[in-house]
Design a protein around this motif. Structure first.
Motif, PDB file in Angstrom:
ATOM      1  N   SER A   1       0.712  -1.169   0.192  1.00 42.87           N
ATOM      2  CA  SER A   1      -0.339  -0.042   0.077  1.00 42.87           C
ATOM      3  C   SER A   1       0.648   1.462  -0.174  1.00 42.87           C
ATOM      4  CB  SER A   1      -1.102   0.012   1.502  1.00 42.87           C
ATOM      5  OG  SER A   1      -1.715  -1.691   1.611  1.00 42.87           O
ATOM      6  N   ILE A   2       1.701   1.613  -0.434  1.00 44.92           N
ATOM      7  CA  ILE A   2       2.096   2.347  -0.910  1.00 44.92           C
ATOM      8  C   ILE A   2       2.087   3.289  -1.442  1.00 44.92           C
ATOM      9  CG2 ILE A   2       4.485   3.264  -1.854  1.00 44.92           C
ATOM     10  CD1 ILE A   2       5.132   1.874   0.675  1.00 44.92           C
ATOM     11  N   PRO A   3       1.830   4.815  -1.322  1.00 41.92           N
ATOM     12  CA  PRO A   3       1.389   5.706  -2.351  1.00 41.92           C
ATOM     13  C   PRO A   3       2.355   5.653  -3.471  1.00 41.92           C
ATOM     14  CG  PRO A   3       2.322   7.237   0.557  1.00 41.92           C
ATOM     15  CD  PRO A   3       2.421   5.453  -0.479  1.00 41.92           C
ATOM     16  N   LEU A   4       0.787   5.374  -4.393  1.00 41.04           N
ATOM     17  CA  LEU A   4       1.212   5.603  -5.847  1.00 41.04           C
ATOM     18  C   LEU A   4       2.292   6.295  -6.737  1.00 41.04           C
ATOM     19  CD1 LEU A   4      -0.100   4.023  -8.077  1.00 41.04           C
ATOM     20  CD2 LEU A   4      -1.616   4.875  -8.888  1.00 41.04           C
TER      21      LEU A   4
ATOM     22  N   SER B   1      -9.163  -2.118 -11.207  1.00 42.63           N
ATOM     23  CA  SER B   1      -8.900  -1.226 -12.131  1.00 42.63           C
ATOM     24  C   SER B   1      -9.799   0.163 -11.421  1.00 42.63           C
ATOM     25  CB  SER B   1      -9.122  -1.259 -13.911  1.00 42.63           C
ATOM     26  OG  SER B   1     -10.647  -1.575 -13.992  1.00 42.63           O
ATOM     27  N   SER B   2     -10.104  -0.174 -11.218  1.00 43.04           N
ATOM     28  CA  SER B   2     -11.177   1.125 -10.358  1.00 43.04           C
ATOM     29  C   SER B   2      -9.984   1.429  -9.706  1.00 43.04           C
ATOM     30  CB  SER B   2     -12.609   0.660  -9.786  1.00 43.04           C
ATOM     31  OG  SER B   2     -13.621   0.659 -10.690  1.00 43.04           O
ATOM     32  N   ASP B   3     -10.273   0.988  -8.789  1.00 43.57           N
ATOM     33  CA  ASP B   3      -9.454   1.369  -7.346  1.00 43.57           C
ATOM     34  C   ASP B   3      -7.624   2.236  -7.745  1.00 43.57           C
ATOM     35  OD1 ASP B   3     -10.907   0.282  -5.727  1.00 43.57           O
ATOM     36  OD2 ASP B   3      -9.758  -2.088  -5.589  1.00 43.57           O
ATOM     37  N   VAL B   4      -7.177   1.383  -8.482  1.00 44.83           N
ATOM     38  CA  VAL B   4      -5.951   1.360  -9.467  1.00 44.83           C
ATOM     39  C   VAL B   4      -5.787   3.222 -10.011  1.00 44.83           C
ATOM     40  CG1 VAL B   4      -4.288   2.116 -11.063  1.00 44.83           C
ATOM     41  CG2 VAL B   4      -5.210  -0.369  -9.537  1.00 44.83           C
ATOM     42  N   GLY B   5      -7.350   3.386 -10.614  1.00 42.38           N
ATOM     43  CA  GLY B   5      -7.280   5.100 -11.361  1.00 42.38           C
ATOM     44  C   GLY B   5      -7.461   5.719 -10.169  1.00 42.38           C
ATOM     45  N   LYS B   6      -8.128   5.492  -9.407  1.00 49.71           N
ATOM     46  CA  LYS B   6      -9.122   6.626  -7.876  1.00 49.71           C
ATOM     47  C   LYS B   6      -7.737   6.748  -7.555  1.00 49.71           C
ATOM     48  CE  LYS B   6     -11.705   7.019  -3.963  1.00 49.71           C
ATOM     49  NZ  LYS B   6     -10.406   8.276  -2.720  1.00 49.71           N
ATOM     50  N   ARG B   7      -6.346   5.709  -7.032  1.00 54.05           N
ATOM     51  CA  ARG B   7      -5.152   5.859  -6.866  1.00 54.05           C
ATOM     52  C   ARG B   7      -4.844   7.234  -7.373  1.00 54.05           C
ATOM     53  NH1 ARG B   7      -2.469   0.724  -3.968  1.00 54.05           N
ATOM     54  NH2 ARG B   7      -1.051   2.250  -3.295  1.00 54.05           N
ATOM     55  N   TRP B   8      -4.817   6.450  -8.885  1.00 59.11           N
ATOM     56  CA  TRP B   8      -3.786   7.558  -9.754  1.00 59.11           C
ATOM     57  C   TRP B   8      -3.910   9.191  -8.981  1.00 59.11           C
ATOM     58  CZ3 TRP B   8      -0.389   7.451 -13.296  1.00 59.11           C
ATOM     59  CH2 TRP B   8      -0.066   8.259 -13.925  1.00 59.11           C
ATOM     60  N   SER B   9      -5.411   9.146  -9.517  1.00 60.15           N
ATOM     61  CA  SER B   9      -6.370  10.279  -9.269  1.00 60.15           C
ATOM     62  C   SER B   9      -5.525  11.098  -8.042  1.00 60.15           C
ATOM     63  CB  SER B   9      -7.122  10.467  -9.399  1.00 60.15           C
ATOM     64  OG  SER B   9      -8.368  11.732  -9.072  1.00 60.15           O
ATOM     65  N   ASP B  10      -6.350  11.014  -7.286  1.00 60.80           N
ATOM     66  CA  ASP B  10      -5.492  11.028  -5.714  1.00 60.80           C
ATOM     67  C   ASP B  10      -4.231  11.141  -5.488  1.00 60.80           C
ATOM     68  OD1 ASP B  10      -8.373  10.456  -5.121  1.00 60.80           O
ATOM     69  OD2 ASP B  10      -7.951   8.730  -4.111  1.00 60.80           O
TER      70      ASP B  10
ATOM     71  N   THR C   1      -7.386   5.801 -15.955  1.00 63.78           N
ATOM     72  CA  THR C   1      -6.156   7.098 -15.007  1.00 63.78           C
ATOM     73  C   THR C   1      -6.971   8.257 -16.059  1.00 63.78           C
ATOM     74  OG1 THR C   1      -4.949   6.441 -17.566  1.00 63.78           O
ATOM     75  CG2 THR C   1      -4.580   4.971 -15.573  1.00 63.78           C
ATOM     76  N   LEU C   2      -7.770   8.116 -16.661  1.00 69.04           N
ATOM     77  CA  LEU C   2      -8.080   9.668 -17.214  1.00 69.04           C
ATOM     78  C   LEU C   2      -9.756   9.104 -16.223  1.00 69.04           C
ATOM     79  CD1 LEU C   2      -7.509   9.032 -21.043  1.00 69.04           C
ATOM     80  CD2 LEU C   2      -6.272   9.746 -19.150  1.00 69.04           C
ATOM     81  N   GLY C   3     -10.275   8.959 -16.192  1.00 66.39           N
ATOM     82  CA  GLY C   3     -10.921   8.883 -14.819  1.00 66.39           C
ATOM     83  C   GLY C   3     -12.503   7.488 -15.055  1.00 66.39           C
ATOM     84  N   ASP C   4     -12.214   6.894 -16.466  1.00 59.89           N
ATOM     85  CA  ASP C   4     -12.800   6.229 -16.542  1.00 59.89           C
ATOM     86  C   ASP C   4     -12.798   4.970 -16.392  1.00 59.89           C
ATOM     87  OD1 ASP C   4     -14.962   5.197 -18.505  1.00 59.89           O
ATOM     88  OD2 ASP C   4     -13.800   5.043 -20.121  1.00 59.89           O
ATOM     89  N   THR C   5     -14.097   4.931 -14.817  1.00 57.60           N
ATOM     90  CA  THR C   5     -14.058   3.636 -13.833  1.00 57.60           C
ATOM     91  C   THR C   5     -15.366   3.514 -14.423  1.00 57.60           C
ATOM     92  OG1 THR C   5     -14.181   4.832 -12.340  1.00 57.60           O
ATOM     93  CG2 THR C   5     -11.871   4.730 -13.100  1.00 57.60           C
ATOM     94  N   SER C   6     -16.382   3.154 -14.868  1.00 58.28           N
ATOM     95  CA  SER C   6     -17.368   3.120 -15.010  1.00 58.28           C
ATOM     96  C   SER C   6     -17.560   1.528 -15.465  1.00 58.28           C
ATOM     97  CB  SER C   6     -18.258   3.918 -16.090  1.00 58.28           C
ATOM     98  OG  SER C   6     -18.363   3.503 -17.648  1.00 58.28           O
TER      99      SER C   6
END
Length: 434
Positions: A202-205, A238-247, A274-279
């Motif tokens: 869980s190291i910050p992205l 990918s949803s979690d990774v996308g959110k962590r990328w955004s954060d 990574t562009l926010g498309d996690t739907s």
């Protein structure tokens, strides 16, 4: 008889019979001899105190100021502790090769950590990472993932400082351009080894930037970042990774060489999340909620419902289009698996009855089989990995031909965590015929 010339009462040669010399005279002779000996000692330049003076001196020292004989030499002021011998690079390579091979053989995380603890006094712990990565870089996907998880566990349990781990990674990447000549898939392999630090530990992205940007000069910074993110997505979603990328505040402009087409890069690497498309991968899928509420009670009911009743319920409540989605397969697998667990144990009888439900919807399709295995893994995480449970399900899925060997090996390659790999190692040895 005594020897000739030695009568019982006769004194030995050079001796004086007791009483033949006055006591006072003897004391005087003794004092003169001691004085003479002291004079000889002083004249010879001896600087050491006489025994008598030494003893007398010790007697006159107050008890509170005497040295504590119970103290260890290292505790005595002025004593320098003996330095621990530092391992040479060759010794580090030998040591880590042994630890890694033993870990790959038995997947025993606790034993591995005990071995690393023995190296606590060593100053160059960055070689733990560097030597481990170099040793498995050209081994199997399973070995690389296992070692990536091993290093992440060491970071997680504070046995390997993050800065030294990053230093070890940097030492490997220093030769990445040359490695790519001999190992065409090196970026994928490195992604497998590095990604677990972001998922397991869980190291910050945000730490992705110092890992990858040194490769900007050779135009491979974004390539490695993409491989790490793809592996991290397999390990979580990918949803979690996308959110962590955004954060994290990261942007692809940090990694991409000047002039490279961002849209093409994102599309070719399937990094839209990574562009926010996690739907498409949202974990709050309505399918899972509908399915749990629809067939969950039927499966958990004390009355044994027939599989036909379950099929009818699914057909009536879940549209056919949604039944094609991977989220449906994962939810279905989770529902069926939960119904086969009692007190943390796998109940084979229940599974034999319900496996037909999975057979119908998995339909011997590899992507669905892989989704089913991912669902099992996520369920084990939720249940905190009861001993042997995941392995029991794997054997059962294989025996009932629910999942092909190909799908099992694909899942092993993309396993979510070291715990899953460890708990199923015996199963995969059996599957390979080892």
């Amino acid at each position: 008889m005594p020897p000739a010339g030695r009568g019982r009462g006769m004194p030995r040669a050079g001796s004086t019979r007791m009483g033949s010399t006055p006591r006072g005279s003897m004391e005087k002779e003794r004092s003169n001899a001691v004085a003479a000996a002291r004079q000889i000692s002083r004249s010879s330049g001896s600087r050491g105190p006489s025994r008598e003076n030494s003893v007398e001196g010790r007697r006159n020292v107050p008890p509170s100021t005497r040295p504590d004989s119970s103290r260890r030499p290292s505790d005595v002021p002025g004593k320098v502790p003996v330095a621990v011998k530092q391992l040479s690079r060759e010794e580090w390579e030998t040591k880590m090769k042994g630890i890694v091979e033993e870990f790959l053989n038995n997947r025993d995380v606790k034993e591995m950590m005990e071995c690393i603890k023995e190296l606590d006094a060593q100053s160059n712990k960055n070689l733990i990472t560097e030597c481990s990565i170099n040793h498995v870089l050209e081994k199997s996907d399973s070995a690389r993932k296992a070692v990536g998880n091993m290093l992440a566990e060491l970071i997680k349990h504070e046995l390997l400082p993050l800065d030294l781990h990053l230093k070890g990674v940097a030492a490997v990447l220093e030769f990445a351009e040359d490695l790519a000549i001999d190992i065409p898939n090196v970026w994928n392999y490195l992604g497998q080894l590095i990604a677990p630090m972001f998922t397991v530990a869980s190291i910050p992205l945000s730490k992705l930037e110092p890992v990858c940007t040194p490769l900007l000069d050779i135009g491979k910074s974004a390539t490695l970042a993409a491989e790490i993110l793809k592996e991290a997505s397999h390990n979580s979603n990918s949803s979690d990774v996308g959110k962590r990328w955004s954060d994290s505040g990261l942007t692809w402009s940090t990694f991409l060489p000047s002039g490279e087409d961002l849209d093409e890069f994102i599309k070719s690497n399937k990094l839209e999340y990574t562009l926010g498309d996690t739907s498409a991968t949202s974990s709050s899928s309505p399918v899972s909620q509908d399915l749990f509420s629809t067939i969950g009670p039927l499966l958990q009911s004390s009355e044994k419902k027939s599989n036909r009743q379950i099929f009818d319920k699914i057909n009536a409540s879940i549209p056919e289009a949604l039944r094609e989605e991977q989220s449906f397969i994962k939810s279905l697998t989770t529902c069926v698996a939960k119904s086969c667990i009692e007190n943390g144990k796998f109940v084979e009888g229940i599974f034999k009855n319900r496996s037909a439900v999975l057979t119908k919807y998995l339909d011997n399709r590899v992507e669905r089989e892989e989704s089913a295995l991912i669902a099992l893994e996520e369920l084990m995480d939720e249940l905190e990995h009861p001993a042997g449970l995941l392995s029991d399900f794997c054997y059962a899925f294989s025996d009932d031909d629910l999942v092909s060997d190909e799908s099992f090996f694909s899942w092993e390659k993309n396993s979510k965590s070291g715990i899953a790999l460890i708990s199923t190692s015996a199963f995969f040895n059996w599957l390979r015929g080892d």
